[in-house]
Design a protein around this motif. Structure first.
Motif, PDB file in Angstrom:
ATOM      1  N   TYR A 115       0.671  -1.165  -0.155  1.00  0.00           N
ATOM      2  CA  TYR A 115      -0.220  -0.003  -0.024  1.00  0.00           C
ATOM      3  C   TYR A 115       0.756   1.313  -0.108  1.00  0.00           C
ATOM      4  CZ  TYR A 115      -3.349   3.483   1.079  1.00  0.00           C
ATOM      5  OH  TYR A 115      -4.246   4.839   0.815  1.00  0.00           O
TER       6      TYR A 115
ATOM      7  N   LEU B 295       1.550   2.413  -3.326  1.00  0.00           N
ATOM      8  CA  LEU B 295       0.569   2.739  -4.236  1.00  0.00           C
ATOM      9  C   LEU B 295       0.179   4.162  -3.824  1.00  0.00           C
ATOM     10  CD1 LEU B 295      -2.014   2.611  -5.936  1.00  0.00           C
ATOM     11  CD2 LEU B 295      -3.199   1.495  -3.695  1.00  0.00           C
TER      12      LEU B 295
ATOM     13  N   SER C 200       0.729   7.672  -6.353  1.00  0.00           N
ATOM     14  CA  SER C 200      -0.422   8.490  -6.613  1.00  0.00           C
ATOM     15  C   SER C 200       0.212  10.034  -6.419  1.00  0.00           C
ATOM     16  CB  SER C 200      -1.471   8.200  -5.700  1.00  0.00           C
ATOM     17  OG  SER C 200      -1.205   8.437  -4.218  1.00  0.00           O
TER      18      SER C 200
ATOM     19  N   VAL D  14      -7.570  -2.376   0.285  1.00  0.00           N
ATOM     20  CA  VAL D  14      -7.409  -1.559  -0.979  1.00  0.00           C
ATOM     21  C   VAL D  14      -6.508  -1.887  -1.892  1.00  0.00           C
ATOM     22  CG1 VAL D  14      -6.877   0.802  -1.283  1.00  0.00           C
ATOM     23  CG2 VAL D  14      -8.359   0.380   0.660  1.00  0.00           C
TER      24      VAL D  14
ATOM     25  N   GLU E 157      -7.783  -4.103  -4.129  1.00  0.00           N
ATOM     26  CA  GLU E 157      -8.820  -3.584  -5.062  1.00  0.00           C
ATOM     27  C   GLU E 157      -8.185  -3.022  -6.349  1.00  0.00           C
ATOM     28  OE1 GLU E 157     -11.723  -2.177  -1.523  1.00  0.00           O
ATOM     29  OE2 GLU E 157     -12.070  -1.286  -3.688  1.00  0.00           O
ATOM     30  N   ALA E 158      -7.318  -2.209  -5.801  1.00  0.00           N
ATOM     31  CA  ALA E 158      -6.324  -1.609  -6.886  1.00  0.00           C
ATOM     32  C   ALA E 158      -5.614  -2.416  -7.948  1.00  0.00           C
ATOM     33  CB  ALA E 158      -4.832  -0.885  -6.289  1.00  0.00           C
TER      34      ALA E 158
ATOM     35  N   PHE F 143      -8.871  -3.543 -10.200  1.00  0.00           N
ATOM     36  CA  PHE F 143      -9.091  -2.207 -10.944  1.00  0.00           C
ATOM     37  C   PHE F 143      -8.006  -2.174 -11.950  1.00  0.00           C
ATOM     38  CE2 PHE F 143      -8.519   2.099 -12.187  1.00  0.00           C
ATOM     39  CZ  PHE F 143      -9.819   2.252 -12.816  1.00  0.00           C
ATOM     40  N   ARG F 144      -6.610  -2.344 -11.823  1.00  0.00           N
ATOM     41  CA  ARG F 144      -5.575  -2.339 -12.863  1.00  0.00           C
ATOM     42  C   ARG F 144      -5.775  -3.614 -13.972  1.00  0.00           C
ATOM     43  NH1 ARG F 144       0.273  -4.277 -11.212  1.00  0.00           N
ATOM     44  NH2 ARG F 144      -0.927  -6.354 -10.617  1.00  0.00           N
TER      45      ARG F 144
ATOM     46  N   ALA G  50     -15.955   1.745 -10.723  1.00  0.00           N
ATOM     47  CA  ALA G  50     -14.923   2.338  -9.850  1.00  0.00           C
ATOM     48  C   ALA G  50     -14.879   3.880 -10.047  1.00  0.00           C
ATOM     49  CB  ALA G  50     -13.755   1.783 -10.084  1.00  0.00           C
TER      50      ALA G  50
ATOM     51  N   ARG H  22      -8.705   4.758   0.553  1.00  0.00           N
ATOM     52  CA  ARG H  22      -9.194   4.377  -0.840  1.00  0.00           C
ATOM     53  C   ARG H  22      -8.736   5.595  -1.720  1.00  0.00           C
ATOM     54  NH1 ARG H  22     -12.811   0.432  -1.630  1.00  0.00           N
ATOM     55  NH2 ARG H  22     -13.740   1.677  -3.192  1.00  0.00           N
TER      56      ARG H  22
ATOM     57  N   LEU I 166      -6.961   4.909  -4.834  1.00  0.00           N
ATOM     58  CA  LEU I 166      -7.764   4.056  -5.990  1.00  0.00           C
ATOM     59  C   LEU I 166      -8.580   4.982  -6.507  1.00  0.00           C
ATOM     60  CD1 LEU I 166      -8.568   1.416  -6.987  1.00  0.00           C
ATOM     61  CD2 LEU I 166      -9.768   0.783  -5.046  1.00  0.00           C
TER      62      LEU I 166
END
Length: 463
Positions: free
Chosen positions: A309, A312, A316, A344, A347-348, A351-352, A374, A403, A406
């Protein structure tokens, strides 16, 4: 004074140099500011956060290293009064705001900020010669340790410990750029003494091993690896990371890939994370390209950066989807709630995969619907704010909690899917690559990253 920052020329009236002994210059000429050491130290603390309030209690704690005298608050007020008088003729103000102070004024330059801007610009420059040029300029700003004549080592660590870390990152990035330009002798000369001082800094050791290999010094490269491995095991109880192990394996195998000059650098160091270079021309594409070699069983070392995380969150911020305040807040929340952070992250990753599928196969309605859901959730958290450069930007609000990154990338991905530019997205067809890139010319068929050149018998090709 004029300086070129990230490709543009900016005029400054007042220049402060903190990287080394404290210096102040007005219109390029030295001026005397703060005759007392603690006054210069206090001004340096404020300049490290120009435009932002530094609480009085923090100033007191730093100036007296947690052991302030009874009259400390009065002393700070006296120092500020003297500094205000010295700075007033140059248009620099020290404002009182609540329980703290802030440096304000037009045309102020601080070398620490200039250095950080040059390193960030180098981190997204595609051309290794340009990266080396920017990093040369940044490292030339260093005249010694932060506030060398006003702070001791302990205070420097507390003041801005990341400055020294960023200097080492800049040295490593410049060495990688020099390797891409075939300048392995320069890399060896610069990194050898640093490897003695920082023997467990794996990024530095990996670059130096590559340079030694190219200089026909394989035995020294292997010995350097053994020394680093022994220290890591003795001091921290860990083995070297995957990148360093991979370089060592290639040294032992005589892998010709270590000999290649002009080979792209796959990562940029942001804080202490290795992230991919900004290669796709869009944050959503870079997010999809978090795995070099989608079809390969063994991706390039370090290519899978979406491994935690923290990575990530840092990414960002690096990609401009979140600001520095938000990134710091996210890292704090993740330490407090690691289980949610891990959820999370899962989930990322999902989503990727959906975003990647939507970009390479417009007929994949299931993937598009997943991206749409999303994006709709993200839209409910987005706010429109004025940025420091005066432009407006959409940002995911801090109320989104863990989140936030994301939501930020989902919002970015939705914009890309709605943009006609989506029709220029190409996926490298090599089965061992698959990187996405924008191709405005309509001529390119193969990516130009070298990721599909993972083996010597299949170099990266371009039309």
């Amino acid at each position: 004074m004029t300086t070129a920052r990230a490709g543009r020329t900016v005029l400054f009236d007042m220049e402060f140099r903190l990287l080394g002994p404290f210096e102040a210059r007005h219109d390029g000429r030295p001026v005397e500011i703060g005759s007392r050491r603690q006054e210069r130290c206090l001004l340096g603390m404020l300049l490290l956060d120009t435009g932002r309030v530094v609480p009085t209690d923090r100033l007191i704690d730093l100036l007296w290293n947690g052991r302030p005298p009874a009259a400390a608050r009065g002393a700070v007020q006296t120092y500020v009064g003297r500094l205000r008088g010295a700075l007033k003729p140059y248009g620099v103000r020290i404002s009182t705001r609540g329980e703290g102070y802030a440096v304000e004024g037009e045309g102020i330059s601080v070398d620490v900020d200039e250095f950080g801007a040059l390193v960030r610009a180098a981190g997204v420059a595609a051309d290794p010669a340009e990266r080396a040029r920017l990093l040369d300029r940044g490292l030339a700003l260093w005249r010694g340790p932060l506030l060398a004549d006003a702070a001791d080592g302990e205070l420097r660590d507390r003041l801005h410990g990341t400055v020294e870390e960023l200097r080492l990152v800049a040295v490593e990035l410049r060495a990688e750029a020099q390797l891409a330009l075939g300048q392995h002798a320069h890399v060896i000369a610069e990194l050898m003494p640093l490897a003695d001082r920082y023997p467990v800094r794996e990024q530095l050791v990996a670059v130096l091993m590559t340079a030694l290999y190219r200089g026909n010094r394989r035995a020294e490269a292997s010995r350097l690896y053994r020394t680093t491995r022994e220290l890591l095991r003795a001091d921290f109880g860990v083995e070297p990371g995957p990148r360093l192990r991979e370089v060592h394996r290639r040294v032992l195998d005589g892998d010709d890939r270590l000999d290649r000059t002009g080979r792209p650098v796959y990562e940029v160091r942001v804080r202490d994370e290795n992230l991919p270079w900004s290669v796709g021309g869009h944050p959503a594409l870079d997010f999809c390209n978090t795995l070099a070699g989608w079809g390969r069983e063994s991706p390039l070392p370090g290519a899978e950066w979406l491994r935690g995380y923290r990575t990530l969150a840092v990414w960002s911020g690096h990609a401009g989807l979140a600001d520095e305040v938000a990134v710091n807040r996210l890292l704090h929340l993740a330490r407090r709630d690691p289980a949610t952070a891990e959820a999370v992250l899962a989930e990322a990753r999902a989503f990727r995969a959906a975003l990647y599928a939507s970009l390479v196969d417009p007929a994949d309605h299931r993937a598009f619907d997943a991206v749409a859901r999303a994006a709709e959730a993200a839209a409910r958290t987005m706010v429109f704010r004025r940025a420091a450069d005066g432009r407006g930007r959409w940002r995911a609000d801090l109320t989104a909690g863990l989140r936030l990154p994301l939501h930020a990338v989902a919002f970015s991905g939705a914009h890309l899917l709605a943009d006609p530019g989506r029709l220029t997205v190409r996926a490298c067809p090599d089965e061992r690559c698959g990187w996405l890139f924008l191709d405005g010319s309509g001529l390119r068929r193969w990516c130009s990253l070298g990721t599909c050149g993972g083996r010597a018998d299949a170099p990266c090709r371009s039309a």
